[in-house]
Each structure stands twice: as structure tokens, then as C-alpha cells.
Motif scaffolding. Structure first.
Motif, PDB file in Angstrom:
ATOM      1  N   MET A 145      -4.772 -46.119  25.922  1.00 27.02           N
ATOM      2  CA  MET A 145      -4.902 -45.020  26.856  1.00 27.02           C
ATOM      3  C   MET A 145      -4.042 -43.831  26.458  1.00 27.02           C
ATOM      4  SD  MET A 145      -5.362 -46.536  30.672  1.00 27.02           S
ATOM      5  CE  MET A 145      -4.275 -47.923  30.591  1.00 27.02           C
ATOM      6  N   SER A 146      -3.333 -43.914  25.374  1.00 28.00           N
ATOM      7  CA  SER A 146      -2.487 -42.801  24.971  1.00 28.00           C
ATOM      8  C   SER A 146      -3.150 -41.950  23.893  1.00 28.00           C
ATOM      9  CB  SER A 146      -1.133 -43.316  24.496  1.00 28.00           C
ATOM     10  OG  SER A 146      -1.318 -44.178  23.396  1.00 28.00           O
ATOM     11  N   PHE A 147      -4.471 -41.823  23.980  1.00 29.98           N
ATOM     12  CA  PHE A 147      -5.224 -40.979  23.068  1.00 29.98           C
ATOM     13  C   PHE A 147      -5.847 -39.838  23.857  1.00 29.98           C
ATOM     14  CE2 PHE A 147      -5.357 -45.210  21.180  1.00 29.98           C
ATOM     15  CZ  PHE A 147      -4.971 -44.945  19.874  1.00 29.98           C
ATOM     16  N   PRO A 148      -6.057 -38.688  23.211  1.00 26.88           N
ATOM     17  CA  PRO A 148      -6.764 -37.597  23.901  1.00 26.88           C
ATOM     18  C   PRO A 148      -8.201 -38.014  24.214  1.00 26.88           C
ATOM     19  CG  PRO A 148      -5.688 -36.794  21.915  1.00 26.88           C
ATOM     20  CD  PRO A 148      -5.598 -38.292  21.886  1.00 26.88           C
ATOM     21  N   TYR A 149      -8.712 -37.535  25.335  1.00 22.21           N
ATOM     22  CA  TYR A 149     -10.093 -37.765  25.741  1.00 22.21           C
ATOM     23  C   TYR A 149     -10.845 -36.436  25.743  1.00 22.21           C
ATOM     24  CZ  TYR A 149      -8.889 -42.308  27.993  1.00 22.21           C
ATOM     25  OH  TYR A 149      -8.477 -43.578  28.285  1.00 22.21           O
ATOM     26  N   ARG A 169     -10.985 -32.254  29.326  1.00 24.23           N
ATOM     27  CA  ARG A 169     -10.019 -32.949  28.486  1.00 24.23           C
ATOM     28  C   ARG A 169      -8.824 -33.471  29.289  1.00 24.23           C
ATOM     29  NH1 ARG A 169     -10.465 -32.042  22.833  1.00 24.23           N
ATOM     30  NH2 ARG A 169     -12.066 -30.520  22.334  1.00 24.23           N
ATOM     31  N   SER A 170      -8.818 -33.245  30.607  1.00 23.63           N
ATOM     32  CA  SER A 170      -7.605 -33.582  31.354  1.00 23.63           C
ATOM     33  C   SER A 170      -7.803 -34.351  32.654  1.00 23.63           C
ATOM     34  CB  SER A 170      -6.828 -32.299  31.660  1.00 23.63           C
ATOM     35  OG  SER A 170      -7.602 -31.434  32.466  1.00 23.63           O
ATOM     36  N   ARG A 171      -8.981 -34.399  33.237  1.00 21.23           N
ATOM     37  CA  ARG A 171      -9.173 -35.045  34.543  1.00 21.23           C
ATOM     38  C   ARG A 171     -10.088 -36.261  34.409  1.00 21.23           C
ATOM     39  NH1 ARG A 171      -7.572 -31.836  38.830  1.00 21.23           N
ATOM     40  NH2 ARG A 171      -7.005 -29.732  38.219  1.00 21.23           N
ATOM     41  N   PHE A 172      -9.474 -37.445  34.546  1.00 20.24           N
ATOM     42  CA  PHE A 172     -10.224 -38.687  34.358  1.00 20.24           C
ATOM     43  C   PHE A 172      -9.768 -39.742  35.350  1.00 20.24           C
ATOM     44  CE2 PHE A 172      -9.908 -36.540  30.287  1.00 20.24           C
ATOM     45  CZ  PHE A 172     -11.224 -36.464  29.915  1.00 20.24           C
ATOM     46  N   ASN A 173     -10.632 -40.673  35.620  1.00 24.05           N
ATOM     47  CA  ASN A 173     -10.300 -41.871  36.382  1.00 24.05           C
ATOM     48  C   ASN A 173     -10.363 -43.047  35.409  1.00 24.05           C
ATOM     49  OD1 ASN A 173     -10.177 -40.643  39.023  1.00 24.05           O
ATOM     50  ND2 ASN A 173     -12.389 -40.463  38.894  1.00 24.05           N
ATOM     51  N   ILE A 174      -9.290 -43.821  35.349  1.00 26.77           N
ATOM     52  CA  ILE A 174      -9.263 -45.033  34.534  1.00 26.77           C
ATOM     53  C   ILE A 174      -9.648 -46.184  35.451  1.00 26.77           C
ATOM     54  CG2 ILE A 174      -7.865 -46.534  33.071  1.00 26.77           C
ATOM     55  CD1 ILE A 174      -8.181 -43.690  31.968  1.00 26.77           C
ATOM     56  N   ILE A 175     -10.669 -46.907  35.074  1.00 22.57           N
ATOM     57  CA  ILE A 175     -11.179 -48.005  35.887  1.00 22.57           C
ATOM     58  C   ILE A 175     -10.823 -49.314  35.191  1.00 22.57           C
ATOM     59  CG2 ILE A 175     -13.239 -49.061  36.892  1.00 22.57           C
ATOM     60  CD1 ILE A 175     -14.522 -46.171  36.533  1.00 22.57           C
ATOM     61  N   GLU A 176      -9.921 -50.060  35.806  1.00 24.92           N
ATOM     62  CA  GLU A 176      -9.526 -51.346  35.253  1.00 24.92           C
ATOM     63  C   GLU A 176     -10.506 -52.399  35.749  1.00 24.92           C
ATOM     64  OE1 GLU A 176      -5.550 -54.109  34.810  1.00 24.92           O
ATOM     65  OE2 GLU A 176      -5.609 -52.578  36.356  1.00 24.92           O
ATOM     66  N   TYR A 187     -11.152 -51.638  30.162  1.00 20.88           N
ATOM     67  CA  TYR A 187     -11.093 -50.379  30.897  1.00 20.88           C
ATOM     68  C   TYR A 187     -12.382 -49.590  30.707  1.00 20.88           C
ATOM     69  CZ  TYR A 187      -6.088 -51.214  31.099  1.00 20.88           C
ATOM     70  OH  TYR A 187      -4.857 -51.761  31.330  1.00 20.88           O
ATOM     71  N   ARG A 188     -12.750 -48.842  31.720  1.00 22.69           N
ATOM     72  CA  ARG A 188     -13.826 -47.848  31.624  1.00 22.69           C
ATOM     73  C   ARG A 188     -13.203 -46.535  32.075  1.00 22.69           C
ATOM     74  NH1 ARG A 188     -19.269 -49.398  30.292  1.00 22.69           N
ATOM     75  NH2 ARG A 188     -19.990 -48.031  31.918  1.00 22.69           N
ATOM     76  N   VAL A 189     -13.802 -45.444  31.680  1.00 19.25           N
ATOM     77  CA  VAL A 189     -13.274 -44.130  32.017  1.00 19.25           C
ATOM     78  C   VAL A 189     -14.359 -43.331  32.729  1.00 19.25           C
ATOM     79  CG1 VAL A 189     -12.324 -41.980  31.089  1.00 19.25           C
ATOM     80  CG2 VAL A 189     -11.727 -44.151  30.035  1.00 19.25           C
ATOM     81  N   GLN A 190     -13.959 -42.643  33.799  1.00 13.98           N
ATOM     82  CA  GLN A 190     -14.867 -41.755  34.510  1.00 13.98           C
ATOM     83  C   GLN A 190     -14.359 -40.338  34.366  1.00 13.98           C
ATOM     84  OE1 GLN A 190     -15.033 -42.027  38.811  1.00 13.98           O
ATOM     85  NE2 GLN A 190     -17.145 -41.323  38.803  1.00 13.98           N
ATOM     86  N   CYS A 191     -15.254 -39.422  34.003  1.00 11.35           N
ATOM     87  CA  CYS A 191     -14.905 -38.009  33.928  1.00 11.35           C
ATOM     88  C   CYS A 191     -14.668 -37.494  35.344  1.00 11.35           C
ATOM     89  CB  CYS A 191     -16.027 -37.219  33.258  1.00 11.35           C
ATOM     90  SG  CYS A 191     -15.755 -35.431  33.246  1.00 11.35           S
ATOM     91  N   GLY A 192     -13.555 -36.811  35.540  1.00 11.31           N
ATOM     92  CA  GLY A 192     -13.219 -36.268  36.850  1.00 11.31           C
ATOM     93  C   GLY A 192     -13.982 -34.999  37.182  1.00 11.31           C
ATOM     94  N   PHE A 198     -14.951 -41.669  24.876  1.00  7.87           N
ATOM     95  CA  PHE A 198     -14.163 -40.482  25.207  1.00  7.87           C
ATOM     96  C   PHE A 198     -13.177 -40.155  24.083  1.00  7.87           C
ATOM     97  CE2 PHE A 198     -15.772 -41.652  29.314  1.00  7.87           C
ATOM     98  CZ  PHE A 198     -15.860 -40.477  30.027  1.00  7.87           C
ATOM     99  N   ILE A 199     -12.577 -41.182  23.490  1.00  7.23           N
ATOM    100  CA  ILE A 199     -11.620 -40.994  22.398  1.00  7.23           C
ATOM    101  C   ILE A 199     -12.324 -40.441  21.164  1.00  7.23           C
ATOM    102  CG2 ILE A 199     -10.088 -42.198  20.784  1.00  7.23           C
ATOM    103  CD1 ILE A 199      -9.463 -44.160  23.110  1.00  7.23           C
ATOM    104  N   LYS A 200     -13.438 -41.052  20.776  1.00  5.63           N
ATOM    105  CA  LYS A 200     -14.180 -40.615  19.590  1.00  5.63           C
ATOM    106  C   LYS A 200     -14.672 -39.181  19.745  1.00  5.63           C
ATOM    107  CE  LYS A 200     -14.078 -44.412  17.157  1.00  5.63           C
ATOM    108  NZ  LYS A 200     -13.319 -44.520  15.939  1.00  5.63           N
ATOM    109  N   ASN A 201     -15.101 -38.824  20.937  1.00  9.50           N
ATOM    110  CA  ASN A 201     -15.575 -37.463  21.179  1.00  9.50           C
ATOM    111  C   ASN A 201     -14.442 -36.452  21.013  1.00  9.50           C
ATOM    112  OD1 ASN A 201     -17.860 -35.874  21.728  1.00  9.50           O
ATOM    113  ND2 ASN A 201     -17.178 -35.559  23.825  1.00  9.50           N
ATOM    114  N   ALA A 202     -13.233 -36.808  21.458  1.00  7.45           N
ATOM    115  CA  ALA A 202     -12.076 -35.931  21.290  1.00  7.45           C
ATOM    116  C   ALA A 202     -11.688 -35.813  19.817  1.00  7.45           C
ATOM    117  CB  ALA A 202     -10.894 -36.449  22.102  1.00  7.45           C
ATOM    118  N   GLN A 203     -11.842 -36.895  19.057  1.00  2.00           N
ATOM    119  CA  GLN A 203     -11.525 -36.857  17.637  1.00  2.00           C
ATOM    120  C   GLN A 203     -12.511 -35.998  16.872  1.00  2.00           C
ATOM    121  OE1 GLN A 203     -11.504 -41.055  16.737  1.00  2.00           O
ATOM    122  NE2 GLN A 203      -9.335 -41.290  17.277  1.00  2.00           N
TER     123      GLN A 203
END
Length: 81
Positions: free
Chosen positions: A1-5, A14-21, A55-60, A71-76
Motif C-alpha cells: 500500500m505504499s505505492f502511488p496509485y 491520485r490521492s482519494r481512495f478507499n482501501i477495502i480489506e 485488498y481491493r481499492v476503490q477510487c474516491g 491502480f499501482i501499474k496505472n500510476a507507474q
């Protein structure tokens, strides 16, 4: 989770996300009522256990829910200037 999204759908967030455990648990259900009758042990050889993402990620912004890796690959692929 310490990678840019970067959201793969809206492409701007690039900054507002919900982390779904995801915390799965295996169950058996009554076929008629739908009620859970018991929790299934990890050692049950007749039950296929969940092997998905932790984990899953939701765009805020747009609300899309995807695997964190997307999300990580897209930021890269689209780094900040």
C-alpha cells in the motif's frame, strides 16, 4: 500500500481512495432458508477456499473497485511530471 496509485477509470485521481480489506470466511448454508449452518474449517478437503486479493481499492472520485495492482501499474505507466 505504499505505492502511488492512479485510477484506471477516471485517470485523474491520485490521492482519494478507499482501501477495502477482504476477510473471507468459508460457510455452509441451508439450501432452503439461506441461513448459515456452520463455518467451514481450512482443513476441509471438499471446500475450495478463497485465494483472491487481500485488498481491493476503490477510487474516491468515480467509485470503481479493482485490485490494488491495477491502480499501482496505472500510476507507474503515467508518472507525475
Amino acid at each position: 500500500m505504499s505505492f502511488p496509485y492512479l485510477c484506471p477509470a477516471c485517470g485523474t485521481n491520485r490521492s482519494r481512495f478507499n482501501i477495502i480489506e477482504q476477510i473471507p470466511f468459508a460457510v455452509k448454508k441451508d439450501v432452503h432458508s439461506g441461513y448459515i449452518t456452520e463455518r467451514v474449517s481450512e482443513k476441509d478437503p471438499f471446500h475450495f477456499h478463497y485465494r483472491g486479493a487481500e485488498y481491493r481499492v476503490q477510487c474516491g472520485i468515480c467509485g470503481i473497485i479493482e485490485n490494488e495492482e491495477l491502480f499501482i501499474k496505472n500510476a507507474q505507466r503515467n508518472p507525475l511530471s
